[in-house]
Write an enzyme that holds these catalytic residues in place. Structure first.
Site, PDB file in Angstrom:
ATOM      1  N   HIS A  20       0.865  -1.196   0.000  1.00 21.73           N
ATOM      2  CA  HIS A  20       0.000   0.000   0.000  1.00 21.73           C
ATOM      3  C   HIS A  20       0.893   1.234   0.000  1.00 21.73           C
ATOM      4  O   HIS A  20       1.342   1.689   1.045  1.00 21.73           O
ATOM      5  CB  HIS A  20      -0.924  -0.031   1.228  1.00 21.73           C
ATOM      6  CG  HIS A  20      -1.909   1.085   1.297  1.00 21.73           C
ATOM      7  ND1 HIS A  20      -3.100   0.995   1.993  1.00 21.73           N
ATOM      8  CD2 HIS A  20      -1.894   2.336   0.765  1.00 21.73           C
ATOM      9  CE1 HIS A  20      -3.768   2.128   1.888  1.00 21.73           C
ATOM     10  NE2 HIS A  20      -3.047   2.974   1.156  1.00 21.73           N
ATOM     11  N   HIS A 200      -9.600   1.384  -1.054  1.00 25.77           N
ATOM     12  CA  HIS A 200      -9.479   1.969   0.288  1.00 25.77           C
ATOM     13  C   HIS A 200     -10.879   1.921   0.900  1.00 25.77           C
ATOM     14  O   HIS A 200     -11.847   2.404   0.294  1.00 25.77           O
ATOM     15  CB  HIS A 200      -9.039   3.422   0.205  1.00 25.77           C
ATOM     16  CG  HIS A 200      -7.584   3.629  -0.101  1.00 25.77           C
ATOM     17  ND1 HIS A 200      -6.942   3.032  -1.146  1.00 25.77           N
ATOM     18  CD2 HIS A 200      -6.645   4.382   0.542  1.00 25.77           C
ATOM     19  CE1 HIS A 200      -5.666   3.410  -1.139  1.00 25.77           C
ATOM     20  NE2 HIS A 200      -5.463   4.236  -0.132  1.00 25.77           N
ATOM     21  N   GLU A 203     -11.082   3.513   6.273  1.00 29.63           N
ATOM     22  CA  GLU A 203     -10.012   4.366   6.805  1.00 29.63           C
ATOM     23  C   GLU A 203     -10.705   5.439   7.657  1.00 29.63           C
ATOM     24  O   GLU A 203     -10.556   5.459   8.873  1.00 29.63           O
ATOM     25  CB  GLU A 203      -9.199   4.988   5.660  1.00 29.63           C
ATOM     26  CG  GLU A 203      -8.068   5.903   6.127  1.00 29.63           C
ATOM     27  CD  GLU A 203      -7.348   6.593   4.944  1.00 29.63           C
ATOM     28  OE1 GLU A 203      -7.914   6.657   3.835  1.00 29.63           O
ATOM     29  OE2 GLU A 203      -6.222   7.095   5.165  1.00 29.63           O
ATOM     30  N   ASP A 281       1.910   3.883   2.925  1.00 28.82           N
ATOM     31  CA  ASP A 281       0.893   4.784   2.364  1.00 28.82           C
ATOM     32  C   ASP A 281       1.526   5.978   1.637  1.00 28.82           C
ATOM     33  O   ASP A 281       1.640   5.964   0.413  1.00 28.82           O
ATOM     34  CB  ASP A 281      -0.066   5.248   3.477  1.00 28.82           C
ATOM     35  CG  ASP A 281      -1.446   5.613   2.974  1.00 28.82           C
ATOM     36  OD1 ASP A 281      -1.721   5.400   1.782  1.00 28.82           O
ATOM     37  OD2 ASP A 281      -2.271   6.101   3.775  1.00 28.82           O
ATOM     38  N   ASP A 282       1.910   7.005   2.382  1.00 30.26           N
ATOM     39  CA  ASP A 282       2.495   8.224   1.799  1.00 30.26           C
ATOM     40  C   ASP A 282       3.698   8.625   2.649  1.00 30.26           C
ATOM     41  O   ASP A 282       3.657   9.607   3.397  1.00 30.26           O
ATOM     42  CB  ASP A 282       1.450   9.355   1.790  1.00 30.26           C
ATOM     43  CG  ASP A 282       0.206   8.976   1.010  1.00 30.26           C
ATOM     44  OD1 ASP A 282       0.280   8.972  -0.236  1.00 30.26           O
ATOM     45  OD2 ASP A 282      -0.812   8.644   1.639  1.00 30.26           O
TER      46      ASP A 282
HETATM   47  N1  ADE Z   1      -4.345   8.975  -1.447  1.00 31.93           N
HETATM   48  C1  ADE Z   1      -3.108   8.997  -0.957  1.00 31.93           C
HETATM   49  N2  ADE Z   1      -3.105   8.578   0.306  1.00 31.93           N
HETATM   50  C2  ADE Z   1      -4.383   8.274   0.636  1.00 31.93           C
HETATM   51  C3  ADE Z   1      -5.022   7.783   1.791  1.00 31.93           C
HETATM   52  N3  ADE Z   1      -4.366   7.505   2.922  1.00 31.93           N
HETATM   53  N4  ADE Z   1      -6.357   7.603   1.759  1.00 31.93           N
HETATM   54  C4  ADE Z   1      -7.044   7.878   0.653  1.00 31.93           C
HETATM   55  N5  ADE Z   1      -6.486   8.341  -0.460  1.00 31.93           N
HETATM   56  C5  ADE Z   1      -5.168   8.535  -0.476  1.00 31.93           C
HETATM   57 ZN    ZN Z   2      -3.610   4.845   0.692  1.00 33.76          ZN
END
Ligand code: ADE
Ligand code: ZN
Length: 340
Positions: A20, A200, A203, A281-282
């Site tokens: 992810h 997703h 969340e 994730d990011d």
């Molecule tokens: N795009 C990038 N990161 C995300 C996240 N955590 N949730 C939804 N969309 C995303």
């Molecule tokens: Zn994500």
């Protein structure tokens, strides 16, 4: 103390997959400024420090607003290549041996960046990592759920000439108010083309969105899935379907999905038999890549050696990778944990 050192050492040295990861979320502030300068694009932040100071988010949307701004300096195929190569180089050094990478084509198409520019740059880096390091990969095209299903269909149309490079489709961006059912038909079309599907769900959105992803879309995997813990029947269903959850600890903390890391639900997920995995994730925005996510769980959530091993195994069992490679890495994990 000895236990803590051993656990960190194990987590860092064990083979890992990342399932992810948004490639646009790996954009480090330094690289963003470099690309902005060479592409002659003005950022609204006057310095790297000022930009980094903005990395404080009360919810998903606050992060997304910055994330879309950041990606606006990606213009050329070389930009996409260098962004991806920088990420792969970092995680190779963390013993990540297999990656499954999301990209958000609509975030670039609406700025006039052709689909081929995006995918060719990303794919070139992935192929290079494969030949240099034997790192395996899958590329996942993600639809932005705040946009219409029509826009998702138009994006799929653009992807058709590149289907051999794309393994799966995903669904990301603002979750609340944009349930998976909004994209039922486009996901069906993707499945008819032979693509795997992930979304997703849970969340920020309710357990109901996870049900929709499982029951209506028939996803192959769930990204996040935190809120599945609110519904016993859903836990049972996810276990019955053997669906992997791609959980993102530091992301959850930074986006206030959890109060703090000591409250992270990943241990509870494991206790219910859910196939939870650790992912970043990011990472450029959330304070860490794979090792840092494991470190946060070890130091703040106090995961045990048995839980660490389970997480490691889940990540390979949930990966879309060749069976012989999966087996090789699962055996390595067994050997590493043999003393326990
Ligand atoms: N795009 C990038 N990161 C995300 C996240 N955590 N949730 C939804 N969309 C995303
Ligand atoms: Zn994500």
């Amino acid at each position: 103390m000895i236990q803590k050192v051993d656990l960190l050492d194990l987590a860092f040295s064990m083979p890992k997959t990342e399932l992810h990861l948004h490639i646009e979320g790996t954009f480090e502030a330094e690289q963003m400024f470099e690309f902005a300068q060479r592409n002659n694009i003005a950022l609204t932040y006057s310095s790297i420090d000022q930009l980094k100071q903005a990395y404080s988010f009360a919810n998903l949307q606050e992060f997304l607003d910055l994330y879309y701004q950041g990606m606006s300096v990606l213009i050329t195929e070389q930009d996409f290549y260098e962004l991806t190569m920088a990420y792969l180089t970092k995680v190779h050094a963390q013993n990540v041996v297999h990656v499954e990478i999301f990209f958000d084509p609509q975030g670039h198409l609406e700025r006039g960046i052709p689909f081929s520019t995006q995918i060719n740059g990303i794919y070139r880096a992935l192929k290079e990592a494969e030949s240099k390091w034997d790192m395996t990969f899958k590329l996942i095209m993600s639809f932005l759920r705040h946009l219409s299903e029509e826009s998702a269909f138009a994006t799929l149309e653009q992807a058709i000439p590149h289907l051999e490079k794309i393994y799966a489709v995903g669904l990301d961006s603002s979750e609340l108010g944009h349930p998976p059912e909004k994209f039922l038909r486009v996901f069906k079309a993707c499945q008819n083309l032979g693509l795997k599907v992930t979304a997703h769900a849970g969340e920020e959105g309710p357990a109901k969105y996870i049900w929709q992803a499982v029951d209506d879309i028939k996803v192959d995997r769930i990204d996040h899935g935190n809120r599945s813990l609110e519904d016993k029947d859903l836990i049972h269903r996810l276990n019955h379907e053997q669906l992997t959850l791609t959980v993102c600890p530091l992301s959850n903390e930074k986006l206030c999905v959890v109060d703090d890391m000591s409250q992270h639900p990943i241990r509870e997920m494991l206790s219910h038999g859910l196939l939870a995995t650790v992912n970043s994730d990011d990472p450029a925005y959330f304070g860490g890549y794979m090792n840092e996510n494991y470190q946060a769980l070890i130091e703040q959530s106090k995961i045990t050696i048995a839980e660490l091993k389970q997480l490691a195994k889940n990540s390979f069992n949930g990966a879309w990778m060749p069976a012989d490679k999966r087996q090789k890495y699962l055996s390595q994990i067994d050997e590493l944990f043999a003393f326990t």
